[in-house]
Enzyme design. Structure first.
Site, short mmCIF file in Angstrom:
data_model
loop_
_atom_site.label_atom_id
_atom_site.label_comp_id
_atom_site.label_asym_id
_atom_site.label_seq_id
_atom_site.Cartn_x
_atom_site.Cartn_y
_atom_site.Cartn_z
N ASP A 1 0.82 -1.22 0.00
CA ASP A 1 0.00 0.00 0.00
C ASP A 1 0.85 1.27 0.00
O ASP A 1 0.32 2.38 -0.09
CB ASP A 1 -1.00 0.00 1.19
CG ASP A 1 -0.33 -0.19 2.53
OD1 ASP A 1 0.78 -0.77 2.59
OD2 ASP A 1 -0.91 0.24 3.55
N HIS A 2 2.18 1.11 0.07
CA HIS A 2 3.07 2.28 0.05
C HIS A 2 3.93 2.35 -1.22
O HIS A 2 4.63 3.34 -1.43
CB HIS A 2 3.97 2.29 1.29
CG HIS A 2 3.20 2.50 2.56
ND1 HIS A 2 3.24 3.66 3.29
CD2 HIS A 2 2.31 1.69 3.20
CE1 HIS A 2 2.44 3.57 4.34
NE2 HIS A 2 1.86 2.38 4.30
N HIS B 1 7.67 -1.30 12.89
CA HIS B 1 6.59 -1.84 12.08
C HIS B 1 6.92 -3.31 11.82
O HIS B 1 7.86 -3.83 12.41
CB HIS B 1 6.50 -1.00 10.79
CG HIS B 1 5.25 -1.20 9.99
ND1 HIS B 1 4.01 -1.35 10.54
CD2 HIS B 1 5.06 -1.28 8.64
CE1 HIS B 1 3.12 -1.50 9.57
NE2 HIS B 1 3.74 -1.46 8.41
N HIS C 1 -4.08 7.06 7.35
CA HIS C 1 -3.86 5.61 7.32
C HIS C 1 -4.86 4.89 8.21
O HIS C 1 -4.49 4.07 9.05
CB HIS C 1 -2.41 5.31 7.74
CG HIS C 1 -1.88 4.00 7.21
ND1 HIS C 1 -2.22 2.79 7.75
CD2 HIS C 1 -1.03 3.73 6.20
CE1 HIS C 1 -1.59 1.82 7.10
NE2 HIS C 1 -0.86 2.37 6.15
ZN ZN Z 1 2.98 -1.01 6.40
#
Ligand code: ZN
Length: 270
Positions: free
Chosen positions: A33-34, A108, A236
């Site tokens: 998604d990035h 993360h 987000h």
């Molecule tokens: Zn991520």
């Protein structure tokens, strides 16, 4: 550009942002998604771009993966793609005479960094009346804008604060996504003009946030408060929530100057 999710190039067109002005892309981490918007964006740039270069700031793995994709799908680009390989550590990764960009390692599920963009201190403004009064030669002007005093022919010192006015404030922006709550990053972020901090969850799901390496709106607000940021931008959001305003309400209990991110939002830093 910071990160490049699917649909990034369409959104650029919708916002009438010029492709020719895009010279740097900063990737926080290599989750789809990035980054899934990059192959399409680079192909389009290949069709529109007149030359020059595009620098992608990413980890070693990002360089490997993206090089393969570009070599296969975008063989003959009319511009050069450069990679600036970064590491998940605190470092200044890019610098010009006007700005610097530094990384802050985040927590993360994969290697991730946040970015802090800071304008350098600007030149002081000349106080025209005083400069004329003391007949300061043009050759001295740049030194005086940088803060130097002026010494007259008879040896008198005219202090700089009589000759100049304070510079236009330098602006700063921090982009913190994706990450679990990390109180220790607050002082590293510092008193930025705008802090974008992810808020994937609400506090009622704080344990899910922790498990998946994300933050809650309340946690984002605590980072904003503790860093001294002037304004907080949330973003987000998990699709499990039907109303984005819940994030805003939760964050505002801790940090009132909070706004919600949405497609096409423009925020003026000054
Ligand atoms: Zn991520």
């Amino acid at each position: 550009m910071i990160d490049c999710g699917e649909g990034a190039q369409l959104e650029m067109q919708r916002q009438r942002l010029k492709f020719s002005r895009l010279n740097h892309i900063f990737l926080t981490h290599l989750h789809g998604d990035h980054v899934f918007g990059l192959p399409g964006l680079v192909s389009t740039l290949g069709l529109n771009h007149l030359g020059g270069e595009l620098t992608i700031h990413t980890f070693e793995d990002g360089k490997k993966i993206l090089t393969q994709i570009f070599n296969y799908f975008s063989r003959e680009l009319p511009f050069e793609i450069k990679f600036n390989v970064i590491k998940p550590e605190e470092a200044i990764i890019f610098e010009t005479s006007a700005i610097s960009v530094r990384t802050i390692p985040l927590s993360h599920r994969v290697q991730t960094v946040g970015f802090v963009f800071e304008e350098k201190e600007k030149l002081r403004h000349i106080n025209r009346e005083m400069v004329d009064y003391f007949k300061i030669p043009i050759s001295q002007m740049n030194n005086i804008k940088r803060g130097a005093d002026f010494i007259t022919e008879s040896g008198d010192i005219i202090s700089n604060n009589r000759l100049t006015l304070p510079p236009t404030p330098s602006l700063s922006y921090a982009h913190i996504s994706d990450t679990a709550y990390m109180p220790r990053i607050a002082p590293k972020i510092g008193a930025v003009d705008l802090l974008m901090h992810e808020s994937t969850y609400l506090e009622e799901h704080a344990s899910d946030a922790k498990d998946r390496g994300h933050s809650t709106a309340k946690q984002a607000a605590m980072i904003a408060r503790d860093s001294g940021a002037k304004q907080l931008l949330l973003g987000h959001y998990s699709s499990r929530y039907k109303d984005d305003n819940l994030f805003l309400e939760e964050a505002k209990t801790i940090f009132p100057n909070t706004i919600l991110n949405r497609e096409g939002l423009t925020v003026s830093l000054d």
